[in-house]
Design a protein around this motif. Structure first.
Motif, mmCIF file in Angstrom:
data_model
loop_
_atom_site.group_PDB
_atom_site.id
_atom_site.type_symbol
_atom_site.label_atom_id
_atom_site.label_comp_id
_atom_site.label_asym_id
_atom_site.label_seq_id
_atom_site.Cartn_x
_atom_site.Cartn_y
_atom_site.Cartn_z
ATOM 1 N N ALA A 160 21.658 8.810 17.865
ATOM 2 C CA ALA A 160 21.385 8.673 16.433
ATOM 3 C C ALA A 160 20.829 7.290 16.107
ATOM 4 O O ALA A 160 19.892 7.150 15.307
ATOM 5 C CB ALA A 160 22.661 8.937 15.636
ATOM 6 N N GLY A 161 21.408 6.258 16.722
ATOM 7 C CA GLY A 161 20.908 4.909 16.486
ATOM 8 C C GLY A 161 19.505 4.713 17.021
ATOM 9 O O GLY A 161 18.656 4.080 16.373
ATOM 10 N N LEU A 162 19.239 5.266 18.196
ATOM 11 C CA LEU A 162 17.898 5.167 18.778
ATOM 12 C C LEU A 162 16.865 5.863 17.899
ATOM 13 O O LEU A 162 15.759 5.355 17.690
ATOM 14 C CB LEU A 162 17.901 5.785 20.176
ATOM 15 N N VAL A 163 17.232 7.023 17.379
ATOM 16 C CA VAL A 163 16.322 7.760 16.500
ATOM 17 C C VAL A 163 16.018 6.960 15.234
ATOM 18 O O VAL A 163 14.863 6.814 14.828
ATOM 19 C CB VAL A 163 16.930 9.129 16.133
ATOM 20 N N ALA A 164 17.060 6.444 14.598
ATOM 21 C CA ALA A 164 16.878 5.775 13.307
ATOM 22 C C ALA A 164 16.084 4.476 13.412
ATOM 23 O O ALA A 164 15.296 4.145 12.521
ATOM 24 C CB ALA A 164 18.242 5.511 12.672
ATOM 25 N N ILE A 165 16.266 3.735 14.493
ATOM 26 C CA ILE A 165 15.561 2.456 14.617
ATOM 27 C C ILE A 165 14.124 2.645 15.066
ATOM 28 O O ILE A 165 13.287 1.735 14.910
ATOM 29 C CB ILE A 165 16.304 1.511 15.595
ATOM 30 N N GLY A 200 9.193 7.719 14.302
ATOM 31 C CA GLY A 200 10.208 8.347 13.468
ATOM 32 C C GLY A 200 9.699 9.611 12.804
ATOM 33 O O GLY A 200 10.417 10.615 12.691
ATOM 34 N N THR A 201 8.439 9.594 12.392
ATOM 35 C CA THR A 201 7.838 10.781 11.775
ATOM 36 C C THR A 201 7.248 11.706 12.833
ATOM 37 O O THR A 201 7.596 12.878 12.931
ATOM 38 C CB THR A 201 6.743 10.385 10.772
ATOM 39 N N GLY A 234 15.822 10.581 11.711
ATOM 40 C CA GLY A 234 14.422 10.193 11.566
ATOM 41 C C GLY A 234 14.034 9.946 10.117
ATOM 42 O O GLY A 234 13.326 8.978 9.810
ATOM 43 N N VAL A 235 14.496 10.812 9.215
ATOM 44 C CA VAL A 235 14.199 10.623 7.790
ATOM 45 C C VAL A 235 14.854 9.346 7.285
ATOM 46 O O VAL A 235 14.224 8.542 6.576
ATOM 47 C CB VAL A 235 14.683 11.847 6.976
ATOM 48 N N ALA A 280 8.520 7.446 1.971
ATOM 49 C CA ALA A 280 9.021 8.747 1.550
ATOM 50 C C ALA A 280 7.935 9.820 1.636
ATOM 51 O O ALA A 280 8.191 10.948 2.082
ATOM 52 C CB ALA A 280 9.574 8.660 0.129
ATOM 53 N N VAL A 281 6.734 9.480 1.230
ATOM 54 C CA VAL A 281 5.630 10.444 1.292
ATOM 55 C C VAL A 281 5.308 10.796 2.740
ATOM 56 O O VAL A 281 5.106 11.966 3.085
ATOM 57 C CB VAL A 281 4.378 9.891 0.575
ATOM 58 N N GLY A 282 5.256 9.795 3.616
ATOM 59 C CA GLY A 282 4.972 10.054 5.023
ATOM 60 C C GLY A 282 6.015 10.956 5.656
ATOM 61 O O GLY A 282 5.683 11.918 6.365
ATOM 62 N N ALA A 283 7.295 10.650 5.396
ATOM 63 C CA ALA A 283 8.374 11.459 5.957
ATOM 64 C C ALA A 283 8.328 12.883 5.423
ATOM 65 O O ALA A 283 8.460 13.856 6.174
ATOM 66 C CB ALA A 283 9.721 10.822 5.650
ATOM 67 N N GLY A 284 8.130 13.017 4.118
ATOM 68 C CA GLY A 284 8.102 14.337 3.502
ATOM 69 C C GLY A 284 6.936 15.185 3.969
ATOM 70 O O GLY A 284 7.072 16.398 4.183
#
Length: 444
Positions: free
Chosen positions: A284-289, A181-182, A338-339, A373-377
């Motif tokens: 979108a679903g594939l990305v989010a999961i 995701g990241t 992804g976020v 949140a830190v990893g994504a940011g």
């Protein structure tokens, strides 16, 4: 070495490799007729460029022993994949990653790198010089993707020896990102936004209609992406085990729910559900999961998926309000999806799932939430800033944006001297200026 695990990882690698041609079809169908070949070529070029880099130094940069800061693997440790291809008298690998040959792991992680670079191209469809795109791919993979893959996927003592160190997100921050995701989606989405800002808007956007030229091609691409994504997510278990099975079920559940969520949003907002919406909802679903597939329950996957479908359907409209031309919604689907999927782990994770962590809704408090949140940011900021610098320098030196005249006439003819569809069979599908000039001379 476990033969079942090895078979599953190699099969998963092949599934993920198929995702890049699937992405090429998905993107190719979404652009206009005059741009379809260029769009497909931007994905196919990634297959060649990233593979060569991966063998030479990319795998080592991502999965070599950490150089001391958690930011980069040793690019010389496995340069040219040295030390990884040995076998004994029984044809068993002498260098393992977990229970599979190191070369199987090399193959599996390679196809992640390939599709991440290819994903970016959708944000700059119709207007980027192909040669500059290829140069960008080399630079971006080297200074952005390979380091970020080290941050997220390189675990201590796993890929570079028992005493080796890995990346800071995986081993110090302890954020969960099971399948990218990241490293893949936020990374590519932020890069796509940066390049869209560097290159500017397409000629005529947003006033002129720029509708997809081939929706069946889009849906075919989405189907191939869904098929390959089971290798993407379940293969990330790097074993044929119970974790892979849970991830498989969570992946299909979230994707199905996201498709429904996107279509319902379209129906309520626009009065009709579209085939493009169905394909986009699936992605979108594939990305989010992807980051969350090992940490949520199947019901949690349904919740995550339907919210992602609604959220991404709404997010693709941001480009019209904010004025950036993200041609094929890389920002709205991959960055936003992804976020959301990465941070949602902090809410929906359950210790019953393979990752073994409870999120806020399961009594785990906010500990995992802030880590997510830190990893994504961190990945978002790093990718956006570095990509913007790379794109800006390329634009100011060799030029990244296509000339306006060539963009209007069509990038397929301008950059590749080809046309996707042969509307003049007598003349063939290849545009040759010298032949055309000769024909005019003879006619005169």
């Amino acid at each position: 070495m476990d033969s079942g695990d090895t078979a599953w990882v190699l099969t998963s690698a092949a599934l993920v490799l198929l995702m890049t041609p699937g992405l090429a079809f998905f993107y190719g169908g979404m652009v206009r007729t005059k741009s379809v070949l260029n769009m497909i070529m931007m994905s196919f070029s990634s297959l060649g460029i990233v593979t060569v880099l991966w063998v030479l130094y990319g795998y080592s940069e991502a999965f070599g022993d950490d150089l001391g800061s958690g930011l980069l693997g040793d690019p010389t440790q496995f340069a040219g994949l040295k030390g990884l291809i040995g076998i004994d008298d029984n044809y068993a690998a002498t260098h393992l990653v977990g229970t599979v040959p190191a070369t199987a792991f090399v193959a599996f992680q390679l196809v992640f790198a390939i599709i991440t670079v290819a994903l970016i191209s959708g944000a700059i469809a119709d207007r980027a010089k192909f040669g500059t795109w290829c140069i960008f791919s080399v630079i971006w993979a080297t200074v952005v993707y390979f380091p970020v893959a080290h941050w997220v996927f390189a675990f201590d003592g796993f890929t570079a020896g028992e005493d080796s160190a890995g990346g800071w997100i995986a081993n110090k921050l302890l954020a969960i990102d099971f399948a990218g995701g990241t490293a893949v989606h936020i990374n590519a989405g932020a890069a796509g936004l940066a390049l869209a800002l560097v290159l500017g808007k397409r000629v005529g956007w947003p006033k002129e209609p720029m509708r997809p030229h081939n929706l069946p091609l889009v849906m075919l691409g989405a189907g191939l992406l869904w098929f390959g994504w089971f290798g993407f997510n379940a293969g990330s278990a790097v074993a044929a085990n119970g974790s892979a099975a849970v991830v498989w079920v969570n992946t299909v559940a979230a994707t199905a729910a996201a498709e429904i969520g996107w279509l319902l949003t379209e129906k309520i907002r626009d009065g009709h559900a579209t085939s493009l919406g169905a394909a986009s909802g699936i992605v979108a679903g594939l990305v989010a999961i992807t980051p969350a597939c090992s940490s949520v329950s199947p019901v949690g996957a349904l919740i995550l998926g339907v919210v992602a479908g609604v959220l991404c359907a709404l997010a693709v409209g941001l480009k019209y309000k904010l004025g950036y031309d993200d041609s094929l919604d890389v920002v709205g689907v991959h960055l936003v999806g992804g976020v959301f999927g990465t941070i949602a782990i902090g809410f929906l994770a359950t210790a019953d799932a393979p990752a073994g962590v409870d999120g806020l809704f399961y009594g785990g408090g906010t500990d995992q939430l802030w880590r997510q949140a830190v990893g994504a940011g961190a990945v978002l900021a790093f990718s956006f800033i570095v990509t913007y610098i790379i794109g800006f320098l390329l634009e100011k030196t060799i030029g990244f944006r296509l000339d306006e005249e060539d963009e209007v006439s069509g990038i397929d003819l301008a950059d590749h001297a080809e046309a996707a569809y042969d509307f003049n069979p007598a003349g063939g599908g290849v545009f040759r200026p010298s032949v055309s000039a000769k024909t005019e001379e003879v006619s005169a």
